[in-house]
Design a protein around this motif. Sequence first.
Motif, PDB file in Angstrom:
ATOM      1  N   GLN A   1       0.829  -1.201   0.000  1.00  0.00           N
ATOM      2  CA  GLN A   1       0.000   0.000   0.000  1.00  0.00           C
ATOM      3  C   GLN A   1       0.874   1.265   0.000  1.00  0.00           C
ATOM      4  OE1 GLN A   1      -2.821  -0.172   3.190  1.00  0.00           O
ATOM      5  NE2 GLN A   1      -4.439   0.647   1.897  1.00  0.00           N
ATOM      6  N   ASN A   2       1.930   1.257   0.786  1.00  0.00           N
ATOM      7  CA  ASN A   2       2.853   2.398   0.785  1.00  0.00           C
ATOM      8  C   ASN A   2       3.523   2.564  -0.578  1.00  0.00           C
ATOM      9  OD1 ASN A   2       2.389   3.229   3.381  1.00  0.00           O
ATOM     10  ND2 ASN A   2       4.077   2.077   4.271  1.00  0.00           N
ATOM     11  N   ASP A   3       3.865   1.451  -1.217  1.00  0.00           N
ATOM     12  CA  ASP A   3       4.480   1.525  -2.542  1.00  0.00           C
ATOM     13  C   ASP A   3       3.500   2.129  -3.552  1.00  0.00           C
ATOM     14  OD1 ASP A   3       6.520   1.033  -4.468  1.00  0.00           O
ATOM     15  OD2 ASP A   3       5.362  -0.718  -5.159  1.00  0.00           O
ATOM     16  N   ARG A   4       2.216   1.719  -3.491  1.00  0.00           N
ATOM     17  CA  ARG A   4       1.210   2.286  -4.396  1.00  0.00           C
ATOM     18  C   ARG A   4       1.029   3.787  -4.136  1.00  0.00           C
ATOM     19  NH1 ARG A   4      -3.219  -2.290  -3.569  1.00  0.00           N
ATOM     20  NH2 ARG A   4      -2.131  -3.963  -4.620  1.00  0.00           N
TER      21      ARG A   4
ATOM     22  N   VAL B   1       1.814   9.288  -5.856  1.00  0.00           N
ATOM     23  CA  VAL B   1       2.284  10.645  -5.557  1.00  0.00           C
ATOM     24  C   VAL B   1       3.399  11.030  -6.531  1.00  0.00           C
ATOM     25  CG1 VAL B   1       3.510  12.040  -3.842  1.00  0.00           C
ATOM     26  CG2 VAL B   1       1.582  10.646  -3.150  1.00  0.00           C
ATOM     27  N   ARG B   2       4.291  10.103  -6.834  1.00  0.00           N
ATOM     28  CA  ARG B   2       5.374  10.366  -7.778  1.00  0.00           C
ATOM     29  C   ARG B   2       4.800  10.685  -9.163  1.00  0.00           C
ATOM     30  NH1 ARG B   2       8.953   5.640  -7.836  1.00  0.00           N
ATOM     31  NH2 ARG B   2       9.754   6.502  -5.899  1.00  0.00           N
ATOM     32  N   ASN B   3       3.826   9.879  -9.615  1.00  0.00           N
ATOM     33  CA  ASN B   3       3.217  10.125 -10.928  1.00  0.00           C
ATOM     34  C   ASN B   3       2.470  11.460 -10.944  1.00  0.00           C
ATOM     35  OD1 ASN B   3       4.204   7.731 -11.929  1.00  0.00           O
ATOM     36  ND2 ASN B   3       2.346   6.571 -11.447  1.00  0.00           N
ATOM     37  N   GLU B   4       1.776  11.762  -9.872  1.00  0.00           N
ATOM     38  CA  GLU B   4       1.050  13.036  -9.796  1.00  0.00           C
ATOM     39  C   GLU B   4       2.019  14.217  -9.837  1.00  0.00           C
ATOM     40  OE1 GLU B   4      -1.875  15.376  -6.663  1.00  0.00           O
ATOM     41  OE2 GLU B   4      -1.658  13.206  -6.507  1.00  0.00           O
ATOM     42  N   ASN B   5       3.093  14.120  -9.083  1.00  0.00           N
ATOM     43  CA  ASN B   5       4.100  15.196  -9.100  1.00  0.00           C
ATOM     44  C   ASN B   5       4.763  15.309 -10.471  1.00  0.00           C
ATOM     45  OD1 ASN B   5       3.696  16.085  -6.498  1.00  0.00           O
ATOM     46  ND2 ASN B   5       5.268  14.756  -5.619  1.00  0.00           N
ATOM     47  N   ALA B   6       5.042  14.172 -11.107  1.00  0.00           N
ATOM     48  CA  ALA B   6       5.638  14.211 -12.445  1.00  0.00           C
ATOM     49  C   ALA B   6       4.684  14.899 -13.425  1.00  0.00           C
ATOM     50  CB  ALA B   6       5.977  12.796 -12.915  1.00  0.00           C
ATOM     51  N   ALA B   7       3.372  14.576 -13.318  1.00  0.00           N
ATOM     52  CA  ALA B   7       2.394  15.216 -14.202  1.00  0.00           C
ATOM     53  C   ALA B   7       2.337  16.720 -13.935  1.00  0.00           C
ATOM     54  CB  ALA B   7       1.018  14.582 -14.006  1.00  0.00           C
ATOM     55  N   ARG B   8       2.377  17.103 -12.676  1.00  0.00           N
ATOM     56  CA  ARG B   8       2.365  18.541 -12.342  1.00  0.00           C
ATOM     57  C   ARG B   8       3.625  19.231 -12.872  1.00  0.00           C
ATOM     58  NH1 ARG B   8       0.099  19.057  -6.167  1.00  0.00           N
ATOM     59  NH2 ARG B   8      -2.036  18.410  -6.626  1.00  0.00           N
ATOM     60  N   PHE B   9       4.768  18.594 -12.696  1.00  0.00           N
ATOM     61  CA  PHE B   9       6.007  19.198 -13.204  1.00  0.00           C
ATOM     62  C   PHE B   9       5.989  19.280 -14.733  1.00  0.00           C
ATOM     63  CE2 PHE B   9       8.096  18.043  -9.059  1.00  0.00           C
ATOM     64  CZ  PHE B   9       8.365  19.345  -8.690  1.00  0.00           C
TER      65      PHE B   9
END
Length: 135
Positions: free
Chosen positions: A29-32, A37-45
């Motif tokens: 669950q932590n990995d997901r 969060v990583r994908n969301e931040n990448a999309a925002r960047f």
Amino acid sequence: MELTEPQVWTLIAVFAAIMIGAITLLLRQNDRIITSVRNENAARFDSLEARFDGLREGIDARFEGSAARFDGFREAVDARFDGLNGILEVKFDAMDARFDAMDTKFTERLGSIDRRLEDLDKEVANLATRFWKSS
């Protein structure tokens, strides 16, 4: 109850399996969560980078326009200075000609005055000679 009974070992094994399962579930669950969060931040960047690229292109276009306007202004100023340079050269040439003419006139007048002074000097010398000889 002693630790030699099979029920105790069964309870320990069940408890260990539950703990391992819970830890595995928490880790997945932590990995997901971290992945999302990583994908969301990448999309925002990526969206910010796209916005900055658009801004950069706009700024580059404005700078190019300003550079073109400055080049036009510089060319106009250069043309005006070239025109002014030509006018000043003509005026300086005219002033040089006037000074040369004045120098020629001044030289002629000085020569005339010099000749008159020489004639006057001869006449004074003649008068002095006549005056002192006759006395």
